[in-house]
Design an enzyme around this catalytic site. Sequence first.
Site, PDB file in Angstrom:
ATOM      1  N   HIS A 371       0.849  -1.196   0.000  1.00 38.65           N
ATOM      2  CA  HIS A 371       0.000   0.000   0.000  1.00 38.65           C
ATOM      3  C   HIS A 371       0.878   1.237   0.000  1.00 38.65           C
ATOM      4  O   HIS A 371       1.843   1.325   0.760  1.00 38.65           O
ATOM      5  CB  HIS A 371      -0.900   0.005   1.233  1.00 38.65           C
ATOM      6  CG  HIS A 371      -1.734   1.237   1.372  1.00 38.65           C
ATOM      7  ND1 HIS A 371      -1.591   2.122   2.417  1.00 38.65           N
ATOM      8  CD2 HIS A 371      -2.705   1.747   0.571  1.00 38.65           C
ATOM      9  CE1 HIS A 371      -2.453   3.120   2.268  1.00 38.65           C
ATOM     10  NE2 HIS A 371      -3.129   2.909   1.162  1.00 38.65           N
ATOM     11  N   SER A 372       0.560   2.182  -0.891  1.00 38.39           N
ATOM     12  CA  SER A 372       1.243   3.471  -0.932  1.00 38.39           C
ATOM     13  C   SER A 372       2.754   3.276  -1.125  1.00 38.39           C
ATOM     14  O   SER A 372       3.178   2.619  -2.072  1.00 38.39           O
ATOM     15  CB  SER A 372       0.933   4.249   0.353  1.00 38.39           C
ATOM     16  OG  SER A 372       1.371   5.575   0.272  1.00 38.39           O
ATOM     17  N   LEU A 373       3.581   3.834  -0.221  1.00 36.62           N
ATOM     18  CA  LEU A 373       5.032   3.706  -0.348  1.00 36.62           C
ATOM     19  C   LEU A 373       5.476   2.249  -0.281  1.00 36.62           C
ATOM     20  O   LEU A 373       6.497   1.879  -0.882  1.00 36.62           O
ATOM     21  CB  LEU A 373       5.718   4.519   0.756  1.00 36.62           C
ATOM     22  CG  LEU A 373       7.242   4.553   0.743  1.00 36.62           C
ATOM     23  CD1 LEU A 373       7.760   5.225  -0.527  1.00 36.62           C
ATOM     24  CD2 LEU A 373       7.778   5.270   1.978  1.00 36.62           C
ATOM     25  N   SER A 375       4.204  -0.215  -1.778  1.00 40.20           N
ATOM     26  CA  SER A 375       4.197  -0.790  -3.126  1.00 40.20           C
ATOM     27  C   SER A 375       5.450  -0.392  -3.900  1.00 40.20           C
ATOM     28  O   SER A 375       5.977  -1.188  -4.682  1.00 40.20           O
ATOM     29  CB  SER A 375       2.945  -0.322  -3.887  1.00 40.20           C
ATOM     30  OG  SER A 375       2.962   1.086  -4.064  1.00 40.20           O
TER      31      SER A 375
END
Length: 691
Positions: A371-373, A375
């Site tokens: 999720h977010s960073l 990924s």
Amino acid sequence: MSCPPQRGQESVKGSEVARERNVISGITPETVDLSDPSPSPNSCSSFELIDMDAGSLYEPVSPHWFYCKVIDSKETWIPFNSEDSQQLEEACSSGKDCNGKVVPTDGGRYDVHLGERMRYAVYWDEQASEVRRCTWFYKGDKDNKYVPYSESFSQVLEETYMLAVTQDDWKKKLESPNREIIVLHNPKLMVHYQPVAGSDEWGSTPTEQGRPRTVKRGVENISVDIHCGEPLQIDHLVFVVHGIGPACDLRFRSIVQCVNDFRSVSLNLLQTHFKKAQENQQIGRIEFLPVNWHSPLHSTGVDVDLQRITLPSINRLRHFTNDTILDVFFYNSPTYCQTIVDTVASEMNRIYILFLQRNPDFKGGVSIAGHSLGSLILFDILTNQKDSLGDIDSKKDSPNMDQGDTPTIEEDLKKLQLSEFFSIFEKEKIDKKALALCTDKDLQEIGIPLGPRKKILNYFRTRENSMVSVKYPRLIYKPEIFFAFGSPIGMFLTVRGLKRIDPNYKFPTCKGFFNIYHPFDPVAYRIEPMVVPGVEFEPMLIPHHKGRKRMHLELREGLTRMSMDLKNNLLGSLRMAWKSFTRTPDPVLQSSETTEETEAEPVSSSEKPSDVNTEETSEAVKEEVPPINVGMLNGGQRIDYVLQEKPIESFNEYLFALQSHLCYWESEDTVLLVLKEIYQTQGIFLDQPLQ
């Protein structure tokens, strides 16, 4: 899905043997004599009539196991699922010593040490929680949730209750270890009195003061959801990596809690969308395990260094910034980037080994989600994996990604105004890699003067030092699919100077890649335009988990189609009106104009299609659109997948922007796409394809 709690009342029965029992665990309960002349318990007017059968037998209470969690600085008792509670009860009542006995619970993610009565997390760090075998409960102070009594006092309550039932002698009064009074009026009316503040002076005796709280016997008589448990068979393992900060949603919950929600949603969807496969015992479940890198990063001492330089004003906002937003800058720092990737890779490897040890029969594959960073971290790790068994570490290298306008050595010399020396480098066959190995003496030997060679060496050494050099550890398994939720991968690749991803590029060890995002997510970016930069096309719309498009989206498309029809009709009418207005009134030309009108009529009719054919034509156009080649990053399949926004979210995109970035944990549409793609690799499909 939870099993509905069984509700009922205990059988009130008598026993001649139990009548003779007067002392219970060394505590003699006291018969309550109320100040008012109340009738006896056998009287019709006594509280609530209970039919008593003196010749019947007493029925013991059925225990259920609970564990205590601290939620929002408040203790909450949560029941184990029915299968785990039964296993704990069997282990406890086996007659063997409980010390050293360990029972796995919650799908193997927690271990209960029976002797200690404590519950420990297996795969991540978490504060241990108390475990209790519960039979008697009282209602809490500020909410309607029931709190279990201690096991020892529950035994006292149960024995007192048994004595009251068998002797048909109620109004039993007991004093708890906290000097609180519990009165058993009859099987249906049992109350708990708390001492009033200031009334428990030295030497005073507890009295029935304050507001009474309800007391219940047996878990079947309290309002609580008890889940049936999880399937034992694990088909696939998914590691989930969080983004910036320790909190992963608007309720400031940890990655463990959010992944718990994700897992719960997946279990519910398996029962509704893979029912046939479950009935045929083709599938069990998918295990989702969180990977935490924030805590190890901030335990390096960097928080102390930051605190020394942080301004004292707006303290909470600055603390939030240091704890969350700075994670992005940490990842762009070579030092802390190395710490982050080492932590993520080593944690996934450690958990994988531990998982195999605890599940020796596991034969499924592994996927990863970020999720977010998180990924972006996974993307960089996957990009730098080696397909061969050698080379444990690999340096940051993306050979199949186009760096855009990367300057050649000729362009660099031109920038330094030293183009006249390019012929020397060309003659000596010196490229950038060879130049990086050259010393001042080497350049002097090939005839480069002192001034120019100092400029050249300084320029290329400065550029080399500015490049981030990170060694990426190797994963001990090959992930099958990589899921990115609300991912900024596209933005970071662009900022790094990557203008285009080679259509033939694919991860060395991972076959699939899905970029999933909410349309209002301010952190999410697309990937497909970097693979096919010259073509504009929409992302794949993720179907609603109930098998339809959201109503407001269908309405919006209908209104858009209607407005296009009205626009076309209006333009056609205006065009005809303008032609008739500008027509020359010469009678000689009238016959020829009539001919022109008849020729123009088919044109106007084509500009004004019927309502019936409009939808058919648009559908036909959609079907005729050739498939878009988005490269091999996802095995030739589409990469970008967009969720459907909720009706309330469409009213104001900015209002729901932050929530959109944190919506994935409880999104049925997101979870169903993950389940569908994973089980599809095993030849198992949805009961009914979603449209």
